[in-house]
Enzyme design. Structure first.
Site, PDB file in Angstrom:
ATOM      1  N   GLU A   1      -5.772 -10.568  -2.115  1.00  0.00           N
ATOM      2  CA  GLU A   1      -6.498 -10.532  -0.804  1.00  0.00           C
ATOM      3  C   GLU A   1      -8.067 -10.663  -1.366  1.00  0.00           C
ATOM      4  OE1 GLU A   1      -5.248  -7.516   1.742  1.00  0.00           O
ATOM      5  OE2 GLU A   1      -3.162  -7.704   1.203  1.00  0.00           O
TER       6      GLU A   1
ATOM      7  N   GLU B   1       0.787  -1.188   0.082  1.00  0.00           N
ATOM      8  CA  GLU B   1       0.009  -0.038  -0.073  1.00  0.00           C
ATOM      9  C   GLU B   1       0.961   1.145   0.129  1.00  0.00           C
ATOM     10  OE1 GLU B   1      -2.931  -0.548   3.120  1.00  0.00           O
ATOM     11  OE2 GLU B   1      -3.582  -2.425   2.266  1.00  0.00           O
TER      12      GLU B   1
END
Ligand code: 9MR
Length: 338
Positions: free
Chosen positions: A256, A148
């Site tokens: 994910e 991220e």
């Protein structure tokens, strides 16, 4: 003659035994060359869950055990025991392991907040990478080196690493990681980066292209794909994004995956069907775009899933329901792998 008959019966028996082996999502995906699996927590130490994990997974990733706060609760202590046990289980069952994640802006130990100079940040990063990769050498297929790193508008996230080191912290981490384990695949992982045309996705693509062109060792990117049935789903834009990464020699992990529903629609047939379609469409993209190497769900169970705590009023995002029963979506994935 007797010998020939004996050899024939052995062959028939061997064939019968092989064809009796239970087909699973894991075995079907392996035959197709796709890594499929789940994030795990302490469920990996529970015998019932282990059976479900084996049925679904040929690759696993820790939901939390490998993050800084868990792995290195203080500057002097490395907590390897959960990870080592999980890897033992995986290896005994011929399952690969992905590492998530070496660097992130969340789940850092409190001692990390004391790092305040560029020099100390680089020293911490180098030590973190080297210690992890030396301990796990040969046991990890793919590393999420950084997680991220972008904001929604495509600018770099103002993480500690970015603020102290600058944008080059990413190339630095990848370069040190490659020198520690040249055989491991090195990835950058992100969310909301799956659709061509979205600022964050385009910024990440342009950045990864620049890294590749300047010889920085990067093998792939993760698209987390935490999706929701009440948000637009654009498989064409996802496919186009996968293809532009293929063009620059970058592989992809659907890293994910989960698809949440609004609580008001948990029992709405159309909404449940929509969830199933999103899951199976993603699996279809993973199976048909050669640079998509893995399809990993972020936990299998609604009962323990992270979504309700983060997105109030949403849930039921997984492939097993609250009572640990397989949902129709599980069988739809199984069928898609035929
Ligand atoms: O699922 C994880 C949850 O148990 C943790 O509390 C949370 C901490 O922020 O992290 C969750 O996992 C995240 C993953 O590491 C990175 N992508 C988003 C995931 C969901 O928040």
């Amino acid at each position: 003659m007797k010998k020939i008959l004996l050899a024939l019966s052995v062959l028939v028996l061997a064939f019968a035994l092989t064809s009796c082996e239970k087909e699973t999502i894991a075995s079907r995906a392996s035959k197709k060359g796709l890594d499929i699996g789940t994030a795990f927590g302490s469920d990996i130490f529970n015998p019932e869950d282990q059976e479900r994990i084996k049925e679904f997974s040929n690759i696993l990733v820790a939901e939390n055990f490998m993050k800084c706060a868990n792995l290195r609760p203080n500057a002097k202590f490395w907590n390897w025991s959960d990870i080592d046990h999980a890897i033992e289980f995986a290896q005994a069952n011929n399952i690969q392991m992905k590492f998530h994640t070496m660097f992130w802006h969340q789940q850092n130990s409190s001692f990390v907040s004391n790092i305040s100079t560029k020099e100390d940040a680089l020293a911490f990063m180098d030590d973190h990478i080297k210690t992890i990769m030396e301990h796990l050498k040969g046991k990890i297929k793919v590393y999420d080196v950084v997680n991220e790193m972008f904001e929604e508008d495509g600018s770099f996230r103002q993480s500690k690493w970015y603020n102290l080191i600058g944008e080059e912290y990413l190339a630095h981490a990848l370069t040190v990681a490659r020198s520690c384990d040249p055989d491991a695949k090195l990835y950058l992982n992100e969310y909301n980066n799956e659709c061509v045309g979205y600022p964050k996705a385009d910024a990440m693509f342009n950045f990864v292209k620049k890294l590749k062109e300047s010889g920085v060792p990067i093998d792939g990117i993760g698209m987390q794909l935490h999706l929701s049935t009440d948000l637009p789903f654009n498989p064409d834009a996802i496919r186009a994004n996968c293809r532009r990464y293929a063009d620059i020699g970058i592989e992809i992990s659907f890293s994910e995956v989960d698809v949440r529903l609004p609580a008001s629609k948990f029992n709405d047939e159309a909404e449940v069907k929509k969830q199933e379609e999103i899951y199976t469409t993603l699996l279809d993209i993973a199976l048909t775009e050669p640079n998509v190497k893995s399809f990993i769900v972020w936990g299998m169970y609604d009962r323990t899933n992270w979504v309700p705590a983060t997105f109030g009023g949403y849930g039921n995002a997984c492939i097993y329901d609250m009572e640990y029963n397989k949902k129709p979506v599980y069988n739809a994935l199984f069928e898609k792998l035929k």
